[in-house]
Design a protein around this motif. Structure first.
Motif, mmCIF file in Angstrom:
data_model
loop_
_atom_site.group_PDB
_atom_site.id
_atom_site.type_symbol
_atom_site.label_atom_id
_atom_site.label_comp_id
_atom_site.label_asym_id
_atom_site.label_seq_id
_atom_site.Cartn_x
_atom_site.Cartn_y
_atom_site.Cartn_z
ATOM 1 N N ALA A 94 0.824 -1.213 0.000
ATOM 2 C CA ALA A 94 0.000 0.000 0.000
ATOM 3 C C ALA A 94 0.855 1.258 0.000
ATOM 4 C CB ALA A 94 -0.934 0.002 1.208
ATOM 5 N N ASP A 95 2.049 1.176 0.592
ATOM 6 C CA ASP A 95 2.928 2.353 0.696
ATOM 7 C C ASP A 95 3.799 2.561 -0.544
ATOM 8 O OD1 ASP A 95 1.984 2.997 3.195
ATOM 9 O OD2 ASP A 95 3.602 1.990 4.285
ATOM 10 N N ARG A 96 3.760 1.646 -1.485
ATOM 11 C CA ARG A 96 4.568 1.814 -2.692
ATOM 12 C C ARG A 96 4.054 2.984 -3.530
ATOM 13 N NH1 ARG A 96 7.576 -2.663 -4.995
ATOM 14 N NH2 ARG A 96 6.871 -1.927 -7.030
ATOM 15 N N ASP A 97 4.977 3.667 -4.201
ATOM 16 C CA ASP A 97 4.592 4.798 -5.043
ATOM 17 C C ASP A 97 3.720 4.372 -6.216
ATOM 18 O OD1 ASP A 97 5.999 6.538 -3.426
ATOM 19 O OD2 ASP A 97 7.820 6.484 -4.666
ATOM 20 N N ASP A 98 3.859 3.108 -6.641
ATOM 21 C CA ASP A 98 3.075 2.658 -7.786
ATOM 22 C C ASP A 98 1.771 1.976 -7.374
ATOM 23 O OD1 ASP A 98 4.222 0.402 -6.714
ATOM 24 O OD2 ASP A 98 5.153 -0.302 -8.586
ATOM 25 N N CYS A 99 1.375 2.146 -6.101
ATOM 26 C CA CYS A 99 0.107 1.597 -5.614
ATOM 27 C C CYS A 99 -0.849 2.722 -5.264
ATOM 28 C CB CYS A 99 0.344 0.717 -4.387
ATOM 29 S SG CYS A 99 -1.165 -0.036 -3.710
ATOM 30 N N THR A 100 -2.113 2.525 -5.549
ATOM 31 C CA THR A 100 -3.134 3.527 -5.226
ATOM 32 C C THR A 100 -3.441 3.579 -3.738
ATOM 33 O OG1 THR A 100 -4.965 1.954 -5.494
ATOM 34 C CG2 THR A 100 -4.241 3.168 -7.466
ATOM 35 N N GLY A 101 -3.015 2.568 -2.998
ATOM 36 C CA GLY A 101 -3.325 2.474 -1.575
ATOM 37 C C GLY A 101 -4.478 1.546 -1.271
ATOM 38 N N ALA A 102 -5.228 1.154 -2.298
ATOM 39 C CA ALA A 102 -6.326 0.203 -2.124
ATOM 40 C C ALA A 102 -5.778 -1.214 -2.256
ATOM 41 C CB ALA A 102 -7.408 0.447 -3.162
ATOM 42 N N VAL A 103 -6.036 -2.052 -1.250
ATOM 43 C CA VAL A 103 -5.462 -3.400 -1.237
ATOM 44 C C VAL A 103 -6.543 -4.429 -0.922
ATOM 45 C CG1 VAL A 103 -3.685 -4.906 -0.277
ATOM 46 C CG2 VAL A 103 -3.291 -2.437 -0.386
ATOM 47 N N GLY A 104 -6.593 -5.468 -1.749
ATOM 48 C CA GLY A 104 -7.460 -6.602 -1.503
ATOM 49 C C GLY A 104 -6.633 -7.819 -1.135
ATOM 50 N N ILE A 105 -7.312 -8.904 -0.793
ATOM 51 C CA ILE A 105 -6.635 -10.146 -0.447
ATOM 52 C C ILE A 105 -7.330 -11.303 -1.145
ATOM 53 C CG2 ILE A 105 -8.033 -10.445 1.659
ATOM 54 C CD1 ILE A 105 -5.523 -11.718 2.967
ATOM 55 N N ILE A 106 -6.555 -12.269 -1.591
ATOM 56 C CA ILE A 106 -7.100 -13.482 -2.195
ATOM 57 C C ILE A 106 -6.326 -14.664 -1.640
ATOM 58 C CG2 ILE A 106 -5.592 -13.332 -4.220
ATOM 59 C CD1 ILE A 106 -7.839 -14.570 -5.885
ATOM 60 N N GLY A 107 -7.035 -15.734 -1.317
ATOM 61 C CA GLY A 107 -6.373 -16.913 -0.774
ATOM 62 C C GLY A 107 -6.972 -18.189 -1.315
ATOM 63 N N PHE A 108 -6.144 -19.229 -1.344
ATOM 64 C CA PHE A 108 -6.548 -20.528 -1.875
ATOM 65 C C PHE A 108 -6.299 -21.600 -0.825
ATOM 66 C CE2 PHE A 108 -5.134 -17.723 -5.203
ATOM 67 C CZ PHE A 108 -6.105 -17.838 -6.186
ATOM 68 N N CYS A 109 -7.317 -22.456 -0.570
ATOM 69 C CA CYS A 109 -7.187 -23.545 0.392
ATOM 70 C C CYS A 109 -6.790 -22.964 1.751
ATOM 71 C CB CYS A 109 -6.198 -24.582 -0.129
ATOM 72 S SG CYS A 109 -6.000 -26.047 0.902
ATOM 73 N N MET A 110 -5.635 -23.338 2.292
ATOM 74 C CA MET A 110 -5.176 -22.746 3.544
ATOM 75 C C MET A 110 -5.209 -21.230 3.471
ATOM 76 S SD MET A 110 -1.329 -22.815 5.149
ATOM 77 C CE MET A 110 -0.808 -21.411 4.124
ATOM 78 N N GLY A 111 -4.752 -20.697 2.346
ATOM 79 C CA GLY A 111 -4.755 -19.247 2.155
ATOM 80 C C GLY A 111 -6.150 -18.661 2.147
ATOM 81 N N GLY A 112 -7.135 -19.456 1.672
ATOM 82 C CA GLY A 112 -8.511 -19.001 1.714
ATOM 83 C C GLY A 112 -9.005 -18.834 3.138
ATOM 84 N N GLY A 113 -8.539 -19.709 4.041
ATOM 85 C CA GLY A 113 -8.880 -19.567 5.449
ATOM 86 C C GLY A 113 -8.311 -18.295 6.036
ATOM 87 N N PHE A 114 -7.062 -17.992 5.697
ATOM 88 C CA PHE A 114 -6.467 -16.740 6.158
ATOM 89 C C PHE A 114 -7.201 -15.537 5.568
ATOM 90 C CE2 PHE A 114 -2.740 -19.400 7.183
ATOM 91 C CZ PHE A 114 -2.383 -18.872 8.415
ATOM 92 N N ALA A 115 -7.546 -15.603 4.281
ATOM 93 C CA ALA A 115 -8.237 -14.489 3.631
ATOM 94 C C ALA A 115 -9.589 -14.219 4.290
ATOM 95 C CB ALA A 115 -8.416 -14.774 2.141
ATOM 96 N N LEU A 116 -10.299 -15.288 4.664
ATOM 97 C CA LEU A 116 -11.600 -15.119 5.302
ATOM 98 C C LEU A 116 -11.456 -14.442 6.660
ATOM 99 C CD1 LEU A 116 -14.632 -15.628 5.192
ATOM 100 C CD2 LEU A 116 -14.217 -17.866 6.222
ATOM 101 N N LEU A 117 -10.468 -14.850 7.437
ATOM 102 C CA LEU A 117 -10.258 -14.221 8.740
ATOM 103 C C LEU A 117 -9.817 -12.768 8.582
ATOM 104 C CD1 LEU A 117 -8.494 -17.178 10.580
ATOM 105 C CD2 LEU A 117 -10.808 -16.336 10.981
ATOM 106 N N MET A 118 -8.977 -12.498 7.591
ATOM 107 C CA MET A 118 -8.536 -11.131 7.361
ATOM 108 C C MET A 118 -9.678 -10.231 6.898
ATOM 109 S SD MET A 118 -5.456 -10.516 8.164
ATOM 110 C CE MET A 118 -3.765 -11.068 8.325
ATOM 111 N N ALA A 119 -10.688 -10.820 6.243
ATOM 112 C CA ALA A 119 -11.819 -10.028 5.743
ATOM 113 C C ALA A 119 -12.573 -9.333 6.854
ATOM 114 C CB ALA A 119 -12.771 -10.929 4.951
ATOM 115 N N GLY A 120 -12.461 -9.844 8.065
ATOM 116 C CA GLY A 120 -13.131 -9.223 9.196
ATOM 117 C C GLY A 120 -12.265 -8.241 9.951
ATOM 118 N N ARG A 121 -11.073 -7.950 9.419
ATOM 119 C CA ARG A 121 -10.143 -7.051 10.105
ATOM 120 C C ARG A 121 -9.907 -5.786 9.278
ATOM 121 N NH1 ARG A 121 -5.793 -11.454 12.657
ATOM 122 N NH2 ARG A 121 -7.422 -12.922 13.363
ATOM 123 N N PRO A 122 -9.439 -4.715 9.901
ATOM 124 C CA PRO A 122 -9.268 -3.444 9.193
ATOM 125 C C PRO A 122 -8.194 -3.501 8.112
ATOM 126 C CG PRO A 122 -9.288 -3.121 11.580
ATOM 127 C CD PRO A 122 -9.148 -4.593 11.346
#
Length: 238
Positions: A94-122
């Motif tokens: 988000a802090d990179r000069d070439d980023c707009t500051g908007a950040v999403g998350i995507i996860g697969f299998c184990m990563g999908g579990g992390f993505a779901l938990l992160m979806a409820g956080r700021p």
């Protein structure tokens, strides 16, 4: 490959090839097979669609078989170094000069579990959950989630009924969501897992197989959802 400041772990960074910066970003959370060719391919696909995509190596270069227990222990506890590394990747990109500051998350299998938990956080503008396990306290975790697009396989022996349960919880939330189950698809249907690994025998046990038709539809839904949430006029991070 890059090294994420602070975490000290490596990560894969893919940048859009044909459009001008700045771009929105997506943190890609890998599955139990770690940061391999398939996860780099997922990041390249997202970069081709106009997103900075960063895949932190949550296993720190160690063999996946050595990290499984710790990963699931952290998922169950809903805290730990892997959560910190995912959030560090979000702040870094988000802090990179070439980023707009908007950040999403995507996860697969184990990563999908992390993505779901992160979806409820700021801090996240949107989350894509792909056959991620659901926590027992799902309603609490998603008391105030960012927009979520989720995909599950109807033949996934490890997550029976997950899409229906997630959809029912999100129906009672104010945010946008898109949950879909693909009846003919199994677990890991968006992943091409070809490398030999001690984990390979688990593929048949859990009905893991690549499904090109379900993948094409899921990717189309994910990109449409991300476009609405990560580009100007979309929802801001909470």
């Amino acid at each position: 490959m890059i090294t994420l400041p602070g975490a000290g772990h490596s990560a894969y960074l893919a940048t859009p090839p044909a459009t001008a910066a700045p771009w929105p970003a997506v943190v890609v959370v890998h599955d139990l097979f770690g940061l391999g060719d398939d996860m780099r391919s997922q990041a390249d696909w997202l970069a081709g669609a106009g997103y900075l995509a960063v895949v932190p190596d949550l296993f720190g270069g160690r063999a996946p078989i050595r990290c499984m227990q710790g990963a699931f222990r952290q998922l169950a506890a809903q805290r730990g170094p892997m959560f910190e590394e995912i959030d560090a990747a979000r702040r870094w990109v988000a802090d990179r000069d070439d980023c707009t500051g908007a950040v999403g998350i995507i996860g697969f299998c184990m990563g999908g579990g992390f993505a779901l938990l992160m979806a409820g956080r700021p801090g996240w503008a949107v989350a894509s959950v792909n056959y991620g396990q659901l926590p027992k306290n799902l309603e609490e975790v998603l008391s105030d989630p960012c927009p979520i697009v989720a995909s599950y396989g109807g033949r996934d022996r490890s997550l029976p009924g997950a899409a229906g349960r997630l959809g029912r919880v999100l129906e009672h939330r104010d945010g946008e969501f898109d949950v879909k189950e693909y009846p003919q698809a199994g677990h890991g249907f968006m992943n091409r897992l070809t490398a030999a690994s001690p984990l390979t025998p688990l593929l048949k046990v859990f009905g893991v197989s690549y499904d090109p038709e379900a993948t094409a539809d899921a990717r189309s839904r994910i990109l449409a959802f991300f476009a609405a949430q990560l580009h100007p006029g979309g929802a801001a991070a909470r």
